[in-house]
Structures are given as C-alpha cells and as structure tokens.
Design a protein around this motif. Structure first.
Motif, PDB file in Angstrom:
ATOM      1  N   UNK A  19       0.840  -1.204   0.000  1.00 27.79           N
ATOM      2  CA  UNK A  19       0.000   0.000   0.000  1.00 27.79           C
ATOM      3  C   UNK A  19       0.874   1.253   0.000  1.00 27.79           C
ATOM      4  N   UNK A  20       1.938   1.241   0.792  1.00 27.95           N
ATOM      5  CA  UNK A  20       2.822   2.403   0.888  1.00 27.95           C
ATOM      6  C   UNK A  20       3.672   2.539  -0.373  1.00 27.95           C
ATOM      7  N   UNK A  21       4.184   1.412  -0.864  1.00 22.61           N
ATOM      8  CA  UNK A  21       5.085   1.462  -2.017  1.00 22.61           C
ATOM      9  C   UNK A  21       4.344   1.921  -3.269  1.00 22.61           C
ATOM     10  N   UNK A  22       3.057   1.620  -3.381  1.00 27.83           N
ATOM     11  CA  UNK A  22       2.302   2.039  -4.561  1.00 27.83           C
ATOM     12  C   UNK A  22       2.157   3.561  -4.647  1.00 27.83           C
ATOM     13  N   UNK A  23       2.266   4.244  -3.517  1.00 31.41           N
ATOM     14  CA  UNK A  23       2.173   5.714  -3.549  1.00 31.41           C
ATOM     15  C   UNK A  23       3.498   6.379  -3.913  1.00 31.41           C
ATOM     16  N   UNK A  24       4.567   5.593  -4.093  1.00 31.02           N
ATOM     17  CA  UNK A  24       5.884   6.151  -4.395  1.00 31.02           C
ATOM     18  C   UNK A  24       6.111   6.119  -5.900  1.00 31.02           C
ATOM     19  N   UNK A  25       5.738   7.153  -6.553  1.00 29.11           N
ATOM     20  CA  UNK A  25       5.968   7.283  -7.985  1.00 29.11           C
ATOM     21  C   UNK A  25       6.797   8.546  -8.182  1.00 29.11           C
ATOM     22  N   UNK A  26       6.581   9.250  -9.198  1.00 28.03           N
ATOM     23  CA  UNK A  26       7.250  10.545  -9.343  1.00 28.03           C
ATOM     24  C   UNK A  26       6.822  11.481  -8.212  1.00 28.03           C
ATOM     25  N   UNK A  27       7.730  12.367  -7.850  1.00 27.83           N
ATOM     26  CA  UNK A  27       7.445  13.282  -6.754  1.00 27.83           C
ATOM     27  C   UNK A  27       6.267  14.176  -7.137  1.00 27.83           C
TER      28      UNK A  27
ATOM     29  N   UNK B 258       3.452  17.191  -7.254  1.00 29.52           N
ATOM     30  CA  UNK B 258       3.521  18.643  -7.102  1.00 29.52           C
ATOM     31  C   UNK B 258       2.480  19.174  -6.129  1.00 29.52           C
ATOM     32  N   UNK B 259       1.386  18.414  -5.931  1.00 32.12           N
ATOM     33  CA  UNK B 259       0.350  18.856  -5.001  1.00 32.12           C
ATOM     34  C   UNK B 259       0.869  18.764  -3.573  1.00 32.12           C
ATOM     35  N   UNK B 260       0.473  19.726  -2.755  1.00 32.00           N
ATOM     36  CA  UNK B 260       1.008  19.818  -1.397  1.00 32.00           C
ATOM     37  C   UNK B 260       0.614  18.611  -0.547  1.00 32.00           C
ATOM     38  N   UNK B 261      -0.657  18.217  -0.591  1.00 32.69           N
ATOM     39  CA  UNK B 261      -1.110  17.090   0.228  1.00 32.69           C
ATOM     40  C   UNK B 261      -0.458  15.784  -0.209  1.00 32.69           C
ATOM     41  N   UNK B 262      -0.389  15.568  -1.509  1.00 30.36           N
ATOM     42  CA  UNK B 262       0.259  14.346  -2.007  1.00 30.36           C
ATOM     43  C   UNK B 262       1.746  14.331  -1.682  1.00 30.36           C
ATOM     44  N   UNK B 263       2.372  15.492  -1.682  1.00 29.77           N
ATOM     45  CA  UNK B 263       3.797  15.556  -1.365  1.00 29.77           C
ATOM     46  C   UNK B 263       4.055  15.192   0.093  1.00 29.77           C
ATOM     47  N   UNK B 264       3.162  15.595   0.985  1.00 26.88           N
ATOM     48  CA  UNK B 264       3.318  15.225   2.402  1.00 26.88           C
ATOM     49  C   UNK B 264       3.187  13.707   2.593  1.00 26.88           C
ATOM     50  N   UNK B 265       2.226  13.122   1.913  1.00 26.39           N
ATOM     51  CA  UNK B 265       2.058  11.668   2.017  1.00 26.39           C
ATOM     52  C   UNK B 265       3.230  10.942   1.380  1.00 26.39           C
ATOM     53  N   UNK B 266       3.724  11.469   0.253  1.00 29.39           N
ATOM     54  CA  UNK B 266       4.891  10.891  -0.410  1.00 29.39           C
ATOM     55  C   UNK B 266       6.103  10.885   0.529  1.00 29.39           C
TER      56      UNK B 266
END
Length: 699
Positions: free
Chosen positions: A283-291, A293-301
């Motif tokens: 579940x965590x690894x699937x969210x690791x793609x390109x960095x 640009x959205x602020x919320x997605x960047x925090x989760x990344x």
C-alpha cells in the motif's frame, strides 16, 4: 411404631364423634335447616357473579368509547426567518409541524445490511442536525471500540460491525471507522503470525476455552485481511491521478490519503510482524511514484519514504522485513520502467542488514562430523518420533519470538544484495544508452548505492559495472567538450561517484584475493585530474542536503537544487578518490603525485576553508611518502627541467592530459598567495610544507 398406633386411634375417635353429631342433627331436624342455609348462600353467590359480569360488560363498553375518541397528535413548533412588514416592524414566523405517530401494532424491523446503512441513516436521522448526526456516529463507534477493549473474545462481532462501517458509503462514517480501527487492531492483534488450522486440528475435540480462542483468532484475522484489502483499494486514489479523471470525487481523494496514513501507522506498530504484512507494505510502495507537485500528495509521499527508511533501519538483526520491502520495491520500480524519483531509490541506502555482510567470507562454520554407523547410538522409533515433535515445537516457538537463525539471516542478506546489484546494473545500462530516458536521472543515486554496496559484488558483475561506469564518464566529458564551458554540479558529482565506485569494486576483490587479472584504471585517474580545476570553482563543494542556505538570486528555478544523493559532499568524494589512487592501490607514482600536487595547489586558491585544509594535509602525506621526488616543486635551484608546464585550462579546445602536462617543469608559486591567506591554519600549513621541503631541514 407406638406413635403411629396412637395417631390411628385418635383418627378413629374423631370419626365416631362426627358420626354421632350427624345422628343428633337428624333426630332434631337441624340438618334440614343447615341444608337450606347452604342453598341460600349459593343463590347469593350466583347473583354476585351475575352483577360482576354486568360490570365487566360496562367497562368494556366504556373502553371502546375511549378508543373512539380523537387523539391529541403531538406538534412540533419550528421558528422560521423573521418577516419585515410594510410598517417597518419585524414579526416572528412560527409554524407547527405535525409529527405522525407510528402504529402501535408495528413489530420491530430487523437491522438492515451495512451496505444500505447510509440510506437508512438518512431516513431515520432526517430530523437531526448535522452535528447531532456526527455525535451519534461517534457514540456508536466509541461504544463498539470500548466493548472490544473490555472483552474482545466475547464481542468479536463488534469488530465485524466496525469493519463494515468503514466500508460505508457515508464519508463521515467511513472516515471515522477507518481511523478507529487503527488502535483497535494495534491492541488486539498479537506480534506474531496466526497460522491456519490443519485438517487434523479441526477434527480434534478441544475444550470450550480453546474453541473460543480459535473463533476469536479466525474472526480477527478475517476482519484484518478485509480491512487491509479495503485500504489498498482506497489508497489507489490520489490528487495526482485524479486530475484527468472526472469520475473521481474529492471524497475519494480524501479517503485515499486517510487510507495511506492508516497503513503507515500500522507498519510502524507490531503489526509489521502480523499476517499479510507484504500487502501492507505494498500500500505504501504504490504511492511512491514521481514526486507529486500537489502539497497534500507531497506530504504523504514524504511520509511513505520516512516509514520505509525507518523499517529498514530497525530491521538490523533479522532481515525478513528488509527482504520483503526490497522485493516489493524492486518489482514496483521495474514495473514502472524506472519512472520514479531518485529519492525512492535512495531508500535502499538505509539497509542496515548489509552493513556486517561479507560474501567473501571463506571461514565456514565448523560442521558436526558425520558419525559412522557403528558409532551411532541406537534410538527407538518412539524416541525418534518424540524428537521430531519437539523440533517442530521449537520451530514454532522461534517463529512466535521472531527468532531467526544465523543461516536464515545470511540467506536474506545474500538475496537482498543480489537483487539490489542486479537492479543497479539494469538502471546503469538503461541510462547509458544513446537516447536519454528516465533511468538517466537515477544515475547519481545508483552510483552512490554502488559506492556503498558495490564492494560486495561478485566477480561476474565486476566487468559489467566497470564498463558501464567508463561509458557514463566518457559521455559526460564528450558532451562537455562539444558544448564547452564549465562542468556543472551534477556532472562533477557523477564523475566523482564513478571513480569512487570503480576503485572500491576492484580493491575489494584484490583484498579478498579474488581478482585473477590486473585491471587498468588509468582512465579514471586522468578524468579526476581533468575535473580538478572546475571542481575548485563549484560553490556547493562542501554543502550537503542538511546545509541551510539562501536561493541563488540569478537562478531560474524557484526552488533550491539539492544534491542528487544526500549522503556525501563533493569534497568528501574528492578526498576518497585521492586516497584510493595514491594510498590504497598501485595507481600512484611520483610523476602522478607531481601533477596532482600542482593541480591541488590551484584548487587551494579558490576552494572553501575546510577543503583547503584537508587538501594541505593530503599533500603532506604525499610528501612524506615520496620524499625527495617531490621537493623540487618548492625549490628549483637544484633541479632544472626542460620545457614548460602545460597549464591547459587557459587554452581553448585543448584536451588536458595527465601524461603530457610536463609537471616536472612546474613550481608551486601559489605559496606566495597562500602565505597571505585569511585563514591562519591554511597559512601555517603552507609555510610548514615549504619548510619541510628544504633539503637542509632533513638532518
């Protein structure tokens, strides 16, 4: 016996007395009178019963009349918005809402299925305000969670109810239930895996307590698996992949973020040792793609990166968690065809399990000598069966205690290293192709990983790695010669990493006696000499990712560009390269030492303070090693060389070569400028070297 005889005699006497009294009544006629009185009493009783029946009929009629009377329907008063009349007065508006009563004969309806819960909630709680609805949901979730905490084995059905609420279509119910299940699973789930029951164990007759415990474990495991599956489905939705999808709502994006955060919390708890941890890591690894640009997605990344790094650092003793994360992450990187951010690849730098691994260790553990048949002790069949059972029990206890043997740990280390080096080689080969691709952006990160783990590579991969590293350096230098100008920070760092990695690969095999041939690394030495002048002009020579600095006002980018790999600075890499060439390999010579000392003194005039101090110490080590062969650089009275020193960097379109620079004709005139340096340590260091180089001082 005497008592029984006496009692029977008394009974007979009473019967005789009663008979005599009746005979007397017959003679006097009183018996008929009594009979008449009894008849009169019976008639009175019948009249009373008839009167009571009449009264009952009247009560029933009166009740029927009461039922026919109109009922008072309860009314609810609701105040509306005030109205301003033509006179300028403000009047209150109050209207009455008639609330219909439910029929008394209606039977209670069974609870509807969970999937239809939001619809039923809207019908039942339509009269409640949003705040009241929220409080009602919170109370229900809190009640279910408290029951599970009090007696989980008895109230395991509450866990099923709470898990189904997390799948509700109501966004509030779903969100609160997902977050409430995190502490519930943390407290209920054991820190070991629940193995499924075998067919033999299912057929066995066990006690009531064991049946209760088994039901609890199976219910817990079933709900946990469904909960992880639900989190995996929700976590697929993010802001980045929903931009071009009109069907994705903001609620789904929010639930995707919550599901990913829940998975991160579960990974950092004891549930990392529980069942289905591979699905949890995925579940965590699937969210690791390109960095993103959205602020919320960047925090989760960033949060996902830190969670995986923490897991790899904490798994120093066992290695099973590191193996699972490495296997899933490498598979994800290959599936995405290396279209990832380099910070994802830097996760492997946190592998603590490989720090004490030595694949070239030939000291095998002493094995037990195999006993001959005549020396074996006879063991009965019953004893062999008992030993086998005890061994199985010990293995189960080791699994429950997370005990991993030394052989299993080394097996995990070997598999992790093999898969990691294979991935590095594939990225380098893909990035060194003629057409630029996504793997080219990962070159610096791969080189940093090779400089740390490449020394463990076997001889079969050594030739492939050296060939790829040489191609990467040549491509950078050829592109620079065509374009001209100065090497930028990324190019310098990549070249330094190629040199460090190549020397570490070769020297490791030489120290272990596994290198059957001599490998020429002169090309790497020449490239280091080539970039020393440009390296001295790099402003980020001593900066790392932790250094605080302002943005360049002349830079086009709005964000500060950090080093591609957040491990070593360029100054540290330079000193490692020099140490490899002159002190840890056979590539050093007095001629090469002369050339590098002249270039290092040119670097001292522009480099930062710490780099200059370290360079002076290195020159001192070279002077102590080669002694008389280098002293003429400080004093040219005794040795006069033919020709002139070719500086190289001031002549355009001239390739600077180490062998053709004629360093024997050079002098260190930079001492005059270093004698007036602002740093007293550098000033004293240059004076000390000048003093030690004089032949009269050696007595």
């Amino acid at each position: 016996m005497a008592k029984r005889k006496n009692s029977s005699k008394e009974i007979e006497k009473r019967k005789k007395l009663k008979q005599e009294e009746q005979d007397k009544l017959l003679s006097t006629g009183l018996f008929n009178q009594k009979q008449q009185i009894d008849q009169d009493n019976d008639e009175d009783d019948e009249e009373e019963q008839e009167q009571e029946q009449v009264n009952d009929n009247d009560w029933e009629n009166e009740e029927q009349d009461y039922e026919l009377t109109p009922r008072n329907v309860p009314k609810t008063v609701v105040e509306g918005l005030p109205i301003k009349t033509s006179d300028g007065k403000i009047e209150r508006v109050v209207r009455e809402i008639v609330k219909e009563e439910e029929p008394l004969e209606e039977e209670p309806v069974e609870e509807p299925p969970i999937e239809e819960e939001p619809v039923e909630e809207e019908d039942e709680d339509s009269h409640l305000s949003p705040l009241e609805r929220l409080n009602k949901i919170k109370e229900e979730i809190a009640e279910l969670a408290s029951k599970l905490m009090e007696d989980p084995e008895e109230n395991i059905s509450c866990l099923t109810r709470l898990r189904k609420m997390s799948e509700s279509k109501n966004i509030i119910t779903c969100q609160l239930s997902i977050m409430a299940l995190i502490p519930v699973f943390k407290s209920l789930a054991p820190s070991y895996r629940i193995r499924p029951l075998t067919d033999t164990e299912k057929r066995e007759k066990v006690g009531r307590d064991i049946i209760r415990l088994r039901n609890f474990e199976q219910g817990l495991l079933s709900n946990y698996i469904q909960y992880i599956t639900h989190l995996s489905n929700l976590a697929r939705t993010s802001y980045s992949n929903s931009i071009n999808n009109s069907k994705t709502t903001s609620h789904q994006v929010k639930l995707g973020s919550i599901a990913t955060k829940a998975a991160c919390e579960l990974c950092l708890s004891s549930l990392r040792y529980f069942n289905n941890r591979a699905e949890l890591f995925a579940i965590i690894i699937k969210r690791l793609n390109r960095k993103p640009s959205h602020e919320d997605d960047l925090k989760i990344f960033t949060k996902c990166l830190r969670v995986l790094e923490t897991l790899l650092k904490d798994d120093e003793e066992n290695g099973d968690i590191s193996f699972d994360i490495t296997r899933i992450l490498i598979k994800s990187i290959k599936d995405k065809k290396f279209r990832i951010d380099e910070s994802v690849l830097n996760i492997f730098l946190s592998l603590k399990i490989l720090e004490d691994f030595n694949p070239f260790d030939t000291n095998d553990r002493p094995q037990k000598p195999k006993l001959k048949k005549k020396d074996r002790v006879h063991i009965s069949k019953k004893e062999r069966k008992a030993r086998k059972e005890r061994k199985e029990i010990e293995e189960e206890l080791q699994k429950a205690q997370h005990a991993i043997t030394v052989e299993e740990r080394e097996k995990f280390q070997a598999q992790i290293l093999k898969s990691l080096l294979t991935l590095y080689l594939e990225i380098l080969k893909s990035g060194s192709s003629s057409t630029p691709n996504d793997a080219t952006l990962l070159t610096a990160s791969v080189l940093e990983g090779l400089s740390r783990f490449g020394q463990m590579a076997n001889f079969d991969l050594l030739g492939d790695f050296l060939e790829v590293l040489r191609e990467i350096m040549n491509d950078i230098i050829e592109d620079h010669n065509e374009e001209g100008g100065q090497y930028d920070g990324k190019q310098l760092r990549t070249i330094l990493l190629c040199i460090v990695t190549s020397f570490s690969l070769v020297l490791n095999h030489q120290s272990n006696g596994r290198l059957p041939m001599a490998i020429d690394l002169s090309k790497f030495v020449s490239n280091l000499y080539l970039i020393l002048a440009d390296l001295s002009l790099d402003c980020d020579l001593e900066f790392s990712h932790k250094s605080l600095r302002l943005l360049d006002p002349l830079s086009i980018s709005e964000q500060q560009e950090k080093p591609s790999v957040n491990v070593s600075t360029k100054s540290e890499l330079l000193l490692r390269c020099l140490d490899f060439i002159f002190f840890r390999s056979k590539n050093g010579s007095p001629f090469r030492a002369n050339s590098f000392i002249k270039r290092l003194y040119m670097l001292l005039l522009q480099s930062p303070e710490k780099t200059s101090m370290a360079s002076l110490k290195f020159v001192g080590k070279l002077l102590s090693r080669y002694d008389e062969s280098l002293k003429y650089l400080w004093n040219t009275d005794e040795i006069i060389s033919e020709g002139t020193y070719i500086l190289g960097i001031e002549q355009q379109d001239l390739e600077v070569e180490l062998e053709r620079c004629n360093s024997g004709a050079a002098t260190l005139w930079e001492n005059v400028l270093l004698d007036k340096h602002y740093c007293p340590v550098i000033r004293d260091g240059s004076r000390s070297l000048l003093k030690n180089s004089k032949p009269n001082d050696k007595r």
